[in-house]
Design an enzyme around this catalytic site. Sequence first.
Site, PDB file in Angstrom:
ATOM      1  N   VAL A  12      21.484  40.306  34.394  1.00  0.00           N
ATOM      2  CA  VAL A  12      21.669  41.739  34.121  1.00  0.00           C
ATOM      3  C   VAL A  12      20.671  42.288  33.350  1.00  0.00           C
ATOM      4  CG1 VAL A  12      23.429  43.659  33.232  1.00  0.00           C
ATOM      5  CG2 VAL A  12      24.155  41.798  34.546  1.00  0.00           C
ATOM      6  N   GLY A 129      31.263  46.302  37.478  1.00  0.00           N
ATOM      7  CA  GLY A 129      30.011  46.159  37.922  1.00  0.00           C
ATOM      8  C   GLY A 129      29.294  47.636  38.308  1.00  0.00           C
ATOM      9  N   ILE A 131      30.556  49.795  40.366  1.00  0.00           N
ATOM     10  CA  ILE A 131      31.565  50.613  40.858  1.00  0.00           C
ATOM     11  C   ILE A 131      31.781  51.563  39.655  1.00  0.00           C
ATOM     12  CG2 ILE A 131      33.987  50.954  41.871  1.00  0.00           C
ATOM     13  CD1 ILE A 131      33.542  48.076  42.582  1.00  0.00           C
ATOM     14  N   GLU A 185      30.203  30.491  39.927  1.00  0.00           N
ATOM     15  CA  GLU A 185      29.697  29.731  39.076  1.00  0.00           C
ATOM     16  C   GLU A 185      30.136  28.179  39.356  1.00  0.00           C
ATOM     17  OE1 GLU A 185      27.504  30.879  36.723  1.00  0.00           O
ATOM     18  OE2 GLU A 185      27.990  33.021  36.992  1.00  0.00           O
ATOM     19  N   ASP A 196      38.851  36.483  34.393  1.00  0.00           N
ATOM     20  CA  ASP A 196      37.985  37.433  34.762  1.00  0.00           C
ATOM     21  C   ASP A 196      38.869  38.794  35.027  1.00  0.00           C
ATOM     22  OD1 ASP A 196      35.187  38.385  35.194  1.00  0.00           O
ATOM     23  OD2 ASP A 196      36.032  38.947  37.038  1.00  0.00           O
ATOM     24  N   LYS A 200      39.471  42.544  33.041  1.00  0.00           N
ATOM     25  CA  LYS A 200      39.142  43.849  33.294  1.00  0.00           C
ATOM     26  C   LYS A 200      40.268  44.882  33.547  1.00  0.00           C
ATOM     27  CE  LYS A 200      35.252  42.142  36.316  1.00  0.00           C
ATOM     28  NZ  LYS A 200      34.809  41.639  37.320  1.00  0.00           N
TER      29      LYS A 200
END
Length: 414
Positions: A12, A129, A131, A185, A196, A200
Amino acid sequence: MIEIAIMGHGVVGSGVAGIITTHKKKLFASIGEEIHIKHILDLREFPDSPLADRFTKDFEDIINDVEVRVVAEVMGGINPAYDYTKRLLKAGKSVVTSNKELVAAKGAELLQIAKENNANFLFEASVGGGIPIIRPLSQCLVANEVKEIAGILNGTTNFILTKMFDEGMDFDSALKLAQDLGFAERNPAADVEGHDACRKICILASLAFGKHVYPDNIHTEGITEITLADVKYAASMDSVIKLIGDVKLLDGGKMDIFVAPMLISKKSQLANIDNEFNGIMVRGDCTGDVVFYGKGAGSMPTASAVVADIVDCCKHLKARKYLFWADSTNDNIISYNESKTAVYLRLSTTDRETALAKVKEFFGDVQVLSIENEAENELAVITPVLSVEQITTALSELEKDGITALSNIRIGDL
Protein backbone atom coordinates in the site's frame (compact mmCIF):
# COMPACT_ATOMS: atom_id res chain seq x y z
CA MET A 1 3.68 23.14 -0.89
CA ILE A 2 2.35 20.76 1.77
CA GLU A 3 4.90 18.39 3.23
CA ILE A 4 3.76 14.87 4.11
CA ALA A 5 5.36 11.63 5.29
CA ILE A 6 4.56 7.99 4.61
CA MET A 7 5.21 5.31 7.23
CA GLY A 8 5.67 2.00 5.44
CA HIS A 9 6.69 1.23 1.87
CA GLY A 10 5.03 -2.11 1.30
CA VAL A 11 2.18 -2.93 -1.06
CA VAL A 12 0.00 0.00 0.00
CA GLY A 13 2.74 2.48 0.93
CA SER A 14 4.48 2.16 -2.43
CA GLY A 15 1.10 2.65 -4.10
CA VAL A 16 0.52 5.85 -2.12
CA ALA A 17 3.93 7.20 -3.11
CA GLY A 18 3.29 6.24 -6.72
CA ILE A 19 -0.08 7.99 -6.93
CA ILE A 20 1.23 11.19 -5.33
CA THR A 21 4.22 11.38 -7.67
CA THR A 22 2.35 10.49 -10.88
CA HIS A 23 -0.86 12.44 -10.23
CA LYS A 24 0.72 15.72 -9.17
CA LYS A 25 -1.33 17.91 -11.52
CA LYS A 26 -4.66 16.37 -10.56
CA LEU A 27 -3.91 16.63 -6.83
CA PHE A 28 -2.70 20.22 -7.25
CA ALA A 29 -5.95 21.09 -9.02
CA SER A 30 -7.89 19.62 -6.09
CA ILE A 31 -6.26 21.65 -3.31
CA GLY A 32 -4.33 24.44 -5.04
CA GLU A 33 -0.98 23.34 -3.61
CA GLU A 34 1.55 20.65 -4.33
CA ILE A 35 1.67 17.63 -2.03
CA HIS A 36 5.33 16.78 -1.47
CA ILE A 37 6.62 13.57 0.11
CA LYS A 38 9.41 14.59 2.47
CA HIS A 39 9.98 11.36 4.42
CA ILE A 40 9.27 7.66 3.88
CA LEU A 41 9.78 5.48 6.95
CA ASP A 42 10.90 1.90 6.36
CA LEU A 43 13.57 -0.37 7.81
CA ARG A 44 14.51 -1.69 4.36
CA GLU A 45 16.71 -0.12 1.71
CA PHE A 46 15.25 1.06 -1.61
CA PRO A 47 18.31 2.30 -3.54
CA ASP A 48 16.61 2.00 -6.94
CA SER A 49 13.53 4.01 -5.96
CA PRO A 50 13.16 7.46 -7.55
CA LEU A 51 12.41 8.60 -3.98
CA ALA A 52 15.53 6.95 -2.51
CA ASP A 53 16.69 10.21 -0.92
CA ARG A 54 13.44 10.49 1.10
CA PHE A 55 13.80 7.23 3.04
CA THR A 56 14.55 7.13 6.74
CA LYS A 57 14.69 4.38 9.35
CA ASP A 58 14.12 6.78 12.23
CA PHE A 59 10.59 7.82 13.20
CA GLU A 60 12.05 10.82 15.06
CA ASP A 61 12.85 12.39 11.69
CA ILE A 62 9.12 12.63 11.05
CA ILE A 63 7.81 13.56 14.49
CA ASN A 64 10.43 16.32 14.88
CA ASP A 65 9.97 17.83 11.42
CA VAL A 66 7.69 20.85 11.91
CA GLU A 67 7.12 21.12 8.16
CA VAL A 68 5.39 17.73 7.97
CA ARG A 69 1.68 18.32 8.46
CA VAL A 70 0.10 15.04 7.33
CA VAL A 71 1.35 11.46 7.78
CA ALA A 72 0.09 8.28 6.12
CA GLU A 73 0.40 5.21 8.37
CA VAL A 74 0.43 2.15 6.12
CA MET A 75 2.64 -0.19 8.16
CA GLY A 76 -0.17 -2.37 9.51
CA GLY A 77 -0.51 -4.05 12.90
CA ILE A 78 -0.76 -2.42 16.30
CA ASN A 79 2.88 -1.92 17.20
CA PRO A 80 4.59 0.41 16.51
CA ALA A 81 1.73 1.94 14.49
CA TYR A 82 -0.30 2.80 17.60
CA ASP A 83 2.55 4.52 19.43
CA TYR A 84 3.64 6.45 16.34
CA THR A 85 0.11 7.54 15.47
CA LYS A 86 -0.60 8.68 19.02
CA ARG A 87 2.58 10.74 19.14
CA LEU A 88 1.90 12.33 15.76
CA LEU A 89 -1.64 13.33 16.74
CA LYS A 90 -0.43 14.77 20.04
CA ALA A 91 2.07 16.83 18.03
CA GLY A 92 -0.82 18.24 16.01
CA LYS A 93 -0.04 16.32 12.83
CA SER A 94 -2.96 14.72 11.01
CA VAL A 95 -2.75 10.99 10.34
CA VAL A 96 -4.47 8.87 7.71
CA THR A 97 -4.35 5.08 7.82
CA SER A 98 -5.41 1.92 6.03
CA ASN A 99 -4.79 -0.07 9.22
CA LYS A 100 -8.07 -1.74 10.18
CA GLU A 101 -6.50 -3.50 13.15
CA LEU A 102 -5.39 -0.17 14.60
CA VAL A 103 -8.71 1.58 14.03
CA ALA A 104 -10.78 -1.32 15.38
CA ALA A 105 -8.66 -1.60 18.54
CA LYS A 106 -7.74 2.03 19.25
CA GLY A 107 -10.09 4.18 17.16
CA ALA A 108 -11.96 5.88 20.02
CA GLU A 109 -8.75 6.85 21.80
CA LEU A 110 -7.03 8.15 18.66
CA LEU A 111 -10.08 10.15 17.58
CA GLN A 112 -10.19 11.77 21.02
CA ILE A 113 -6.48 12.67 20.84
CA ALA A 114 -7.00 14.13 17.36
CA LYS A 115 -9.90 16.22 18.66
CA GLU A 116 -7.88 17.54 21.59
CA ASN A 117 -5.01 18.58 19.32
CA ASN A 118 -7.03 20.04 16.43
CA ALA A 119 -5.78 17.33 14.08
CA ASN A 120 -7.53 14.82 11.86
CA PHE A 121 -7.47 11.03 12.03
CA LEU A 122 -8.94 9.59 8.84
CA PHE A 123 -9.23 5.94 7.80
CA GLU A 124 -11.31 5.54 4.64
CA ALA A 125 -9.07 2.71 3.41
CA SER A 126 -9.43 0.66 6.59
CA VAL A 127 -12.75 -0.99 5.71
CA GLY A 128 -13.40 -1.22 1.99
CA GLY A 129 -9.95 -0.64 0.53
CA GLY A 130 -10.81 1.31 -2.60
CA ILE A 131 -14.56 1.27 -1.89
CA PRO A 132 -15.73 4.60 -0.46
CA ILE A 133 -17.76 3.82 2.68
CA ILE A 134 -16.48 5.83 5.67
CA ARG A 135 -17.04 9.21 4.04
CA PRO A 136 -20.47 8.33 2.57
CA LEU A 137 -21.58 6.90 5.91
CA SER A 138 -20.44 9.95 7.89
CA GLN A 139 -21.51 12.59 5.37
CA CYS A 140 -23.78 11.50 2.50
CA LEU A 141 -26.05 9.34 4.65
CA VAL A 142 -25.98 11.55 7.74
CA ALA A 143 -29.68 12.44 7.33
CA ASN A 144 -30.60 8.77 7.74
CA GLU A 145 -31.06 6.74 10.85
CA VAL A 146 -29.02 3.68 9.95
CA LYS A 147 -30.90 0.51 10.81
CA GLU A 148 -28.42 -2.10 9.63
CA ILE A 149 -25.07 -2.52 7.90
CA ALA A 150 -24.24 -5.87 6.35
CA GLY A 151 -21.42 -6.69 4.04
CA ILE A 152 -19.07 -9.04 2.30
CA LEU A 153 -16.00 -7.49 3.87
CA ASN A 154 -13.24 -9.91 2.93
CA GLY A 155 -12.21 -10.64 -0.64
CA THR A 156 -10.27 -13.81 0.18
CA THR A 157 -13.23 -15.64 1.68
CA ASN A 158 -15.54 -14.37 -1.04
CA PHE A 159 -13.17 -15.71 -3.70
CA ILE A 160 -13.03 -19.11 -2.00
CA LEU A 161 -16.81 -19.38 -1.64
CA THR A 162 -17.32 -18.28 -5.26
CA LYS A 163 -15.03 -21.07 -6.47
CA MET A 164 -16.86 -23.59 -4.29
CA PHE A 165 -20.21 -22.55 -5.79
CA ASP A 166 -19.22 -21.95 -9.41
CA GLU A 167 -16.60 -24.64 -9.95
CA GLY A 168 -17.34 -27.24 -7.28
CA MET A 169 -13.96 -26.85 -5.59
CA ASP A 170 -13.66 -28.00 -2.01
CA PHE A 171 -12.46 -25.49 0.59
CA ASP A 172 -8.81 -26.58 0.62
CA SER A 173 -8.49 -26.46 -3.18
CA ALA A 174 -10.14 -23.05 -3.40
CA LEU A 175 -7.90 -21.71 -0.63
CA LYS A 176 -4.77 -22.97 -2.42
CA LEU A 177 -5.90 -21.27 -5.64
CA ALA A 178 -6.49 -18.03 -3.74
CA GLN A 179 -2.97 -18.26 -2.32
CA ASP A 180 -1.47 -19.03 -5.74
CA LEU A 181 -3.19 -15.97 -7.22
CA GLY A 182 -2.13 -13.70 -4.35
CA PHE A 183 -5.62 -13.24 -2.89
CA ALA A 184 -4.76 -15.13 0.31
CA GLU A 185 -1.76 -14.94 2.61
CA ARG A 186 0.46 -17.92 3.33
CA ASN A 187 -1.17 -17.90 6.79
CA PRO A 188 -4.80 -17.18 5.88
CA ALA A 189 -6.24 -17.40 9.41
CA ALA A 190 -7.20 -13.72 9.73
CA ASP A 191 -9.27 -14.03 6.57
CA VAL A 192 -10.80 -17.50 6.65
CA GLU A 193 -11.56 -17.42 10.39
CA GLY A 194 -13.40 -14.10 10.07
CA HIS A 195 -11.10 -11.79 12.07
CA ASP A 196 -10.49 -9.38 9.19
CA ALA A 197 -14.22 -8.98 8.56
CA CYS A 198 -14.80 -8.57 12.30
CA ARG A 199 -12.46 -5.57 12.52
CA LYS A 200 -14.19 -3.94 9.58
CA ILE A 201 -17.76 -4.38 10.84
CA CYS A 202 -16.61 -3.03 14.23
CA ILE A 203 -15.33 0.15 12.55
CA LEU A 204 -18.58 0.59 10.61
CA ALA A 205 -20.71 -0.04 13.71
CA SER A 206 -18.66 2.43 15.76
CA LEU A 207 -19.08 5.11 13.12
CA ALA A 208 -22.77 4.47 12.45
CA PHE A 209 -23.90 4.23 16.06
CA GLY A 210 -21.44 6.53 17.82
CA LYS A 211 -19.76 4.20 20.33
CA HIS A 212 -16.63 2.12 19.94
CA VAL A 213 -17.20 -1.58 19.31
CA TYR A 214 -14.25 -3.78 20.23
CA PRO A 215 -13.54 -6.91 18.11
CA ASP A 216 -12.82 -9.07 21.15
CA ASN A 217 -16.47 -8.78 22.16
CA ILE A 218 -17.94 -9.82 18.81
CA HIS A 219 -19.04 -13.35 17.92
CA THR A 220 -16.90 -14.33 14.94
CA GLU A 221 -17.10 -17.39 12.72
CA GLY A 222 -15.16 -18.16 9.55
CA ILE A 223 -15.73 -20.39 6.54
CA THR A 224 -13.39 -23.29 7.28
CA GLU A 225 -16.27 -25.65 8.05
CA ILE A 226 -18.26 -24.95 4.87
CA THR A 227 -18.49 -28.08 2.69
CA LEU A 228 -19.64 -28.85 -0.84
CA ALA A 229 -22.72 -30.52 0.68
CA ASP A 230 -23.64 -27.14 2.23
CA VAL A 231 -23.09 -25.49 -1.14
CA LYS A 232 -25.49 -27.94 -2.82
CA TYR A 233 -28.18 -27.49 -0.16
CA ALA A 234 -27.88 -23.70 -0.46
CA ALA A 235 -28.24 -23.96 -4.24
CA SER A 236 -31.38 -26.08 -3.78
CA MET A 237 -32.91 -23.05 -2.02
CA ASP A 238 -31.78 -20.69 -4.81
CA SER A 239 -29.32 -19.23 -2.32
CA VAL A 240 -25.58 -18.77 -1.88
CA ILE A 241 -23.33 -18.77 1.17
CA LYS A 242 -21.38 -15.61 1.95
CA LEU A 243 -19.28 -14.58 4.94
CA ILE A 244 -21.20 -11.58 6.30
CA GLY A 245 -20.33 -8.95 8.86
CA ASP A 246 -23.64 -7.65 10.18
CA VAL A 247 -24.74 -5.03 12.69
CA LYS A 248 -28.38 -4.24 13.34
CA LEU A 249 -29.85 -1.57 15.61
CA LEU A 250 -32.56 -3.12 17.75
CA ASP A 251 -35.49 -1.52 19.50
CA GLY A 252 -34.14 -0.08 22.72
CA GLY A 253 -30.91 1.08 21.10
CA LYS A 254 -28.72 -2.00 21.50
CA MET A 255 -26.81 -3.62 18.65
CA ASP A 256 -26.90 -7.17 17.35
CA ILE A 257 -23.47 -7.58 15.74
CA PHE A 258 -21.55 -10.63 14.52
CA VAL A 259 -19.51 -12.14 11.70
CA ALA A 260 -20.70 -15.48 10.33
CA PRO A 261 -21.42 -17.40 7.13
CA MET A 262 -24.97 -16.83 5.90
CA LEU A 263 -27.28 -18.37 3.37
CA ILE A 264 -28.67 -15.45 1.39
CA SER A 265 -31.20 -15.52 -1.41
CA LYS A 266 -29.91 -14.94 -4.93
CA LYS A 267 -32.39 -12.06 -5.06
CA SER A 268 -30.24 -10.18 -2.54
CA GLN A 269 -27.99 -7.43 -3.88
CA LEU A 270 -25.10 -9.04 -2.01
CA ALA A 271 -25.62 -12.51 -3.51
CA ASN A 272 -24.07 -11.69 -6.88
CA ILE A 273 -20.91 -10.09 -5.52
CA ASP A 274 -18.32 -12.70 -6.41
CA ASN A 275 -14.62 -13.51 -6.43
CA GLU A 276 -12.35 -11.02 -4.64
CA PHE A 277 -14.91 -8.20 -4.71
CA ASN A 278 -16.55 -6.76 -1.60
CA GLY A 279 -20.00 -5.29 -1.09
CA ILE A 280 -21.43 -3.29 1.79
CA MET A 281 -25.15 -2.67 2.25
CA VAL A 282 -26.30 0.24 4.40
CA ARG A 283 -29.98 0.13 5.33
CA GLY A 284 -31.25 3.64 6.12
CA ASP A 285 -34.71 4.78 7.15
CA CYS A 286 -34.84 7.37 4.33
CA THR A 287 -32.77 5.80 1.55
CA GLY A 288 -33.65 2.16 2.04
CA ASP A 289 -30.83 -0.17 0.97
CA VAL A 290 -27.70 1.40 -0.52
CA VAL A 291 -24.91 -0.91 -1.68
CA PHE A 292 -21.23 -0.02 -2.12
CA TYR A 293 -19.31 -2.40 -4.38
CA GLY A 294 -15.74 -2.79 -5.56
CA LYS A 295 -12.30 -4.20 -4.84
CA GLY A 296 -11.77 -4.22 -1.10
CA ALA A 297 -8.00 -4.71 -1.16
CA GLY A 298 -4.94 -4.45 -3.36
CA SER A 299 -2.17 -1.92 -3.75
CA MET A 300 -3.76 0.71 -5.95
CA PRO A 301 -7.41 0.58 -4.77
CA THR A 302 -6.34 0.89 -1.12
CA ALA A 303 -3.67 3.49 -1.92
CA SER A 304 -6.29 5.51 -3.78
CA ALA A 305 -8.41 5.74 -0.61
CA VAL A 306 -5.35 6.68 1.47
CA VAL A 307 -4.44 9.49 -0.94
CA ALA A 308 -8.03 10.75 -0.86
CA ASP A 309 -7.72 11.05 2.93
CA ILE A 310 -4.37 12.83 2.56
CA VAL A 311 -6.03 15.35 0.23
CA ASP A 312 -8.87 15.78 2.71
CA CYS A 313 -6.39 16.47 5.51
CA CYS A 314 -4.54 18.97 3.32
CA LYS A 315 -7.81 20.80 2.74
CA HIS A 316 -8.46 20.90 6.49
CA LEU A 317 -5.05 21.86 7.89
CA LYS A 318 -6.60 24.61 10.01
CA ALA A 319 -9.89 22.87 10.80
CA ARG A 320 -11.11 19.49 11.96
CA LYS A 321 -13.39 17.22 10.00
CA TYR A 322 -16.08 15.92 12.30
CA LEU A 323 -15.39 12.20 12.36
CA PHE A 324 -15.79 10.86 15.86
CA TRP A 325 -17.18 8.21 18.15
CA ALA A 326 -17.04 7.80 21.91
CA ASP A 327 -15.39 5.01 23.84
CA SER A 328 -17.63 2.34 25.36
CA THR A 329 -17.71 -0.77 27.52
CA ASN A 330 -19.79 -2.60 24.89
CA ASP A 331 -22.84 -2.57 27.16
CA ASN A 332 -24.75 -1.45 24.05
CA ILE A 333 -24.33 -4.88 22.42
CA ILE A 334 -26.62 -7.82 23.08
CA SER A 335 -25.18 -11.20 23.92
CA TYR A 336 -24.85 -13.40 20.84
CA ASN A 337 -27.13 -15.91 22.56
CA GLU A 338 -29.91 -13.31 22.30
CA SER A 339 -29.45 -12.88 18.55
CA LYS A 340 -32.42 -14.25 16.59
CA THR A 341 -32.23 -16.08 13.28
CA ALA A 342 -33.45 -19.02 11.26
CA VAL A 343 -30.68 -21.50 10.53
CA TYR A 344 -29.82 -24.20 8.04
CA LEU A 345 -28.87 -27.40 9.84
CA ARG A 346 -27.19 -30.44 8.33
CA LEU A 347 -27.49 -33.28 10.81
CA SER A 348 -25.89 -36.69 11.05
CA THR A 349 -28.25 -39.50 12.03
CA THR A 350 -28.73 -43.24 11.64
CA ASP A 351 -32.52 -42.90 11.26
CA ARG A 352 -33.84 -39.95 9.24
CA GLU A 353 -37.50 -40.39 10.18
CA THR A 354 -36.78 -40.58 13.89
CA ALA A 355 -34.37 -37.66 13.59
CA LEU A 356 -36.97 -35.52 11.81
CA ALA A 357 -39.51 -36.23 14.52
CA LYS A 358 -36.98 -35.19 17.17
CA VAL A 359 -36.04 -32.07 15.22
CA LYS A 360 -39.69 -31.02 15.03
CA GLU A 361 -40.07 -31.70 18.74
CA PHE A 362 -37.28 -29.24 19.59
CA PHE A 363 -37.48 -26.75 16.73
CA GLY A 364 -41.13 -26.77 15.75
CA ASP A 365 -42.11 -26.55 12.10
CA VAL A 366 -39.02 -27.01 9.90
CA GLN A 367 -38.45 -27.05 6.15
CA VAL A 368 -36.80 -30.24 4.97
CA LEU A 369 -34.22 -29.84 2.18
CA SER A 370 -33.30 -32.35 -0.47
CA ILE A 371 -30.54 -32.63 -3.07
CA GLU A 372 -29.47 -35.25 -5.59
CA ASN A 373 -27.33 -38.03 -4.17
CA GLU A 374 -27.78 -36.80 -0.63
CA ALA A 375 -26.13 -38.86 2.08
CA GLU A 376 -28.45 -41.46 3.59
CA ASN A 377 -27.21 -40.73 7.10
CA GLU A 378 -27.84 -36.97 6.91
CA LEU A 379 -30.86 -34.71 7.31
CA ALA A 380 -30.92 -31.05 6.23
CA VAL A 381 -33.55 -28.59 7.46
CA ILE A 382 -34.32 -24.89 7.81
CA THR A 383 -35.56 -23.92 11.25
CA PRO A 384 -37.98 -21.14 12.19
CA VAL A 385 -36.56 -17.93 13.65
CA LEU A 386 -35.27 -18.61 17.16
CA SER A 387 -32.68 -17.17 19.49
CA VAL A 388 -29.16 -18.58 19.26
CA GLU A 389 -29.58 -19.82 22.82
CA GLN A 390 -32.72 -21.76 21.86
CA ILE A 391 -30.93 -23.24 18.85
CA THR A 392 -27.90 -24.24 20.92
CA THR A 393 -30.08 -25.83 23.60
CA ALA A 394 -32.07 -27.80 21.03
CA LEU A 395 -28.90 -29.07 19.35
CA SER A 396 -27.60 -30.20 22.74
CA GLU A 397 -30.79 -32.20 23.27
CA LEU A 398 -30.51 -33.76 19.81
CA GLU A 399 -26.91 -34.70 20.58
CA LYS A 400 -28.17 -36.83 23.47
CA ASP A 401 -30.15 -38.87 20.94
CA GLY A 402 -27.13 -39.34 18.69
CA ILE A 403 -28.16 -36.60 16.22
CA THR A 404 -25.12 -34.42 15.56
CA ALA A 405 -24.99 -31.05 13.82
CA LEU A 406 -22.50 -31.14 10.92
CA SER A 407 -23.41 -27.63 9.75
CA ASN A 408 -25.19 -24.74 11.43
CA ILE A 409 -25.47 -21.65 9.19
CA ARG A 410 -27.58 -18.54 9.66
CA ILE A 411 -30.25 -17.57 7.12
CA GLY A 412 -29.80 -13.92 6.12
CA ASP A 413 -32.61 -11.45 5.45
CA LEU A 414 -30.60 -9.25 3.14
